[in-house]
Motif scaffolding. Sequence first.
Motif, short mmCIF file in Angstrom:
data_model
loop_
_atom_site.label_atom_id
_atom_site.label_comp_id
_atom_site.label_asym_id
_atom_site.label_seq_id
_atom_site.Cartn_x
_atom_site.Cartn_y
_atom_site.Cartn_z
N SER A 416 14.37 -1.78 15.20
CA SER A 416 13.86 -0.67 15.74
C SER A 416 13.20 0.12 14.97
CB SER A 416 15.23 -0.05 16.56
OG SER A 416 16.23 0.07 15.51
N SER A 417 12.96 1.41 15.46
CA SER A 417 12.36 2.29 14.46
C SER A 417 13.12 2.85 13.40
CB SER A 417 11.93 3.74 15.38
OG SER A 417 11.02 3.06 16.34
N ALA A 418 12.53 2.67 12.32
CA ALA A 418 13.20 3.40 10.94
C ALA A 418 12.05 3.79 10.11
CB ALA A 418 14.10 2.20 10.36
N GLU A 419 12.41 4.53 9.18
CA GLU A 419 11.61 5.03 8.28
C GLU A 419 11.46 4.07 6.99
OE1 GLU A 419 12.16 9.05 6.53
OE2 GLU A 419 12.02 9.77 8.46
N TRP A 788 4.49 0.76 8.41
CA TRP A 788 5.60 -0.05 9.03
C TRP A 788 6.76 0.82 9.15
CZ3 TRP A 788 6.33 -4.80 11.28
CH2 TRP A 788 7.62 -5.07 11.43
N ASP A 789 6.96 1.06 10.70
CA ASP A 789 8.18 2.02 10.84
C ASP A 789 9.23 1.49 11.72
OD1 ASP A 789 6.81 1.34 13.28
OD2 ASP A 789 6.51 3.24 14.06
N LYS A 790 9.33 0.23 11.03
CA LYS A 790 10.58 -0.48 11.83
C LYS A 790 11.61 -0.90 10.64
CE LYS A 790 7.58 -2.47 15.47
NZ LYS A 790 7.95 -1.42 16.39
N GLU A 791 12.91 -1.55 11.19
CA GLU A 791 13.85 -1.97 10.33
C GLU A 791 12.91 -3.31 9.49
OE1 GLU A 791 16.51 -0.90 9.49
OE2 GLU A 791 17.14 0.26 11.20
N THR A 792 13.59 -3.50 8.46
CA THR A 792 13.06 -4.66 7.59
C THR A 792 14.16 -5.89 7.19
OG1 THR A 792 13.73 -3.74 5.51
CG2 THR A 792 11.51 -3.26 6.26
N ILE A 793 15.30 -5.90 8.03
CA ILE A 793 16.03 -6.68 7.77
C ILE A 793 17.16 -6.77 9.02
CG2 ILE A 793 17.72 -5.24 6.39
CD1 ILE A 793 18.74 -8.15 5.00
#
Length: 981
Positions: A416-419, A788-793
């Motif tokens: 989902s969206s994340a910084e 990239w504005d999503k989770e990475t893991i």
Amino acid sequence: MWAFLLLLTVCSSIEVYIVPHSHCDPGWIETVKWYYDRQARSILNNIVVILQKDPRRKIVWSETSFLKIWMEEITDAKKDLFRQFVKNGQIEFVGGGFVQNDEANPDFEMVIRQLETGHQYLNQEFGINRVKVGWQIDPFGHSALTPSLWSKFGYEYLVTNRINILMRDELVREGNIEFLWEGVNFGYNESIFTHNLYDHYDPPPMLHPYKNHCFTKNNLSDELLSRCMKLLNELAKTRRSAYKHDKLMLLYGDDFYYMNSDEAEKLYQRIEALRDYAERSNEYPGLKIKIATASEYFEAVKSTSPKLSVYKGDLLPYVNFRAGREPAHWTGYYTTRPHLKQTIYYTHKLVRATEIVLALSKGASFFAGESSLALHHDAITGTCRPQVVEDYTERCIEEQKKAISAINDAIQDRFSSAETSFELAIPYRVLIVYNPLNWAKTNLFSLEADENVFIQIKNWQGEYVSSQSVKSILGNKKTVYAKIEVPALSFVTLFVNEYTESCEHCDKSSEQQENGKTISDKHFIINLNDFGMVQNIKKSGKKYDLKQTFWTYYGSRGGAYIFHPTNNGNEINDLSLDKIIVSKGPLLETVEVVWRRERKTWDADYYYQKIILYGEPRFIWKFGLFATSNEEILVRFSSDNITGDKWLLTSNSGDLRERKYFQETASKKGSNMYPVPGGFAVDMGKEYLKIFPKFSNGVAMVDNSSFELLLHRHLGQDDNFGLAYGVDDYMFLHYHFEVELGELTHRSYWKSYLEAKADIYAFPLINFDEFSISGEAWSSGVQINQTWDKETIYSLGFNHSDIYLSSAVIKNSQLVMRVMNLKDAAQSLYVKGFQFMKKKLFDGFLDASSVQVSWKRGKEFEYSQKPDTSMPKSLPRSDEDSKKGKAMLHPFEFSTFNVKIVPAGEEQEEGNEEEVIEETEGELEKTEGDTPLVTERPGVSQASFDDIQRLEYAIVFSLTGIALISIILHFKSKGKRKGID
């Protein structure tokens, strides 16, 4: 006279159980659809009609794959009728899996999946929680995996067929055609009552519609029935000595039996007329005939409490005879159609990865119908015609696409969206990397690129990943390698940038050397000769001799099933060396060799070999090759370090089987050859050479110091075992082996095998906004031109390096996990975030404690040509085994549990696990020695039951004694009347 008849009845009576069946191959000469449309559908329709006419009519059914297709197309009324036949016992499901799987080529998880797929369907459609009779009547030999896995699924009985014909003859002579079969050691030894067919699965001659000696045009006159009874009585007396009781099972069916409705009715009328004649004529009072299901026969056997001999080990390879008593070793199919085997293996591994994701992230299931179907004993074996091979392949590819789509759906919301806390150079591509193991794995990640493109990689934490490129010697491409440790059971992002010029963190080009002969890292030094063949491996200062050559056998007598070349093999003499290139860099060293070989068809006219050392205690060994007309291709290794006659240990993926080299059978084509779905180990003196394939191959002991890996075969002729077609396989094949050299313990082998077996997946992101992935090459991913504005893991949360999570699935809305203890001591099942509840049978429906059947155990049965022994290493047990009320696992135990996911903050501390139902291992261990048969009788305690059994025996012995005394007195009085004292 009555006494004589009583004695005859007590001592010579025999009950014949005629068990109707129809063996329906889901693919062989024709495709699955062809067989269903033209044969299986009619058979199932006819069964409904036949059983309606008489409630005493019965039949067993095995192929769940065909049953599922049929049930989905028939009317509700016919479904209800069929369900009623199942409920009242006229139809019994035997086998219960989706297919009767091959036992040589699949690994243990593949076999479990196809059984589970079938059981899940039977549970959903018919409410069946347990299948009692295993039914493996057509696979070409039987693996020691089978008794262990079938026991864990709750089967009580197993029917087998194709074993070494000499062993079967010995079993018959010794009265051991039924025995307790003890298989692999999944923490403790388990055994299952095994009935090997006396002959084949077709009817005996007097009942066979095409070999009939009794009936003429369905003439059921008493004269003909009397003739048939006489023949049946003679057969019963002949076979009686092979068993330890007075019951006899005769299968009444064959391939695609009961397909014609009129003929099907006549087949039943014949055995019914025979049964009725036996009852009314009293011509053979000791011969009783019943039309029955398989479990009725086995329950009758169980009631006699026979003392059974024990067999430990494999029933592979299968050997029978051609005309003139020439032995035929069914070992060719270990390698037939290797590309199909490769496809099936990849599909199953991807399905396992998918099942776990769906179960843990969405509480959902994945139907593995096509991959289960592909384990059919004429599918993964390659013993089918080309259009059928193509059909299985296409089915697997479709299931792969469905699996990737299911993974995509499961993880979309998780990214989902994340910084993002780090910067990325735009544009970039994204790879979603998935580790399906529940511990972190260091993986040698690779991607192909044009040689004038430079690659830069960042991981999910924004750190640059060191990479090294190796230029291909077969084109204008390069392979970029990077070592990445992927967290346990997690999805992570890799960000890939492409540049036209080199940059600070771009891939470093390897230094390349032509005609190099040595590569090394901190673990190994590998030396080649001038022709590019490996000569030896050095580790820790010790040199291990390992001379490599490519060999060919010309096979004008072998075919899809058997390995039977006409010569003793030759080193391939038409290979010409093209190039040897050694590549060295900061991450790894490789040696790549290309040989040219003339080929009249297809484009690839070369063989290649590539060995990669990358700083880990294992290395990668790759081959690429083809087979020309009528030849078998193998790679042979010889070593002066090999000594003795038990230096080869092969793995069926359940444990290691110690193989003995039989000098007396060495001249027999195809002997001393075994399947290796779980790899194999070679005793090199100080240490073991361990080789793990990505899919199953065959391995052969050539002599007391050499072994061969069977890689490819292209055979133009049929071997006359039913296929009526050769193995036209021109395909160029790529092989990947992982190799280790070191100690051999159960733990080290299991960990190495599971890591080598598991694929780390790298799915390219093909749509940024919708977060869509694919199974295509990394370069098919979309180039992203925004931040990239999503989770990475995303982690699935199950992390434990000493417990292997084999599977996680949803059964009846409950999470079911299958786990293995990888320690050589018992341990409690504590995994943060998961609470292990009741131990279950492997299909997850019943508690493991619900099946407790023991048999009287006799001596271990020894066979003179027994091909293996268990690995000579006892499994230690710690004092922790005595703990009760915990979810415990014995050393290397493999078991199934209901599991509850525990929300964060509610986890229990280790050592305070939920109490569970008492374990069943203690019950299983009670089978040692002469343990009485345990039979459940409602309301009767075991002590009372023992008294009942003793009373029954006393009555029988008393009657026998009375009969004997009466006979003695009768003949004595008769003798006196003749003046003889």
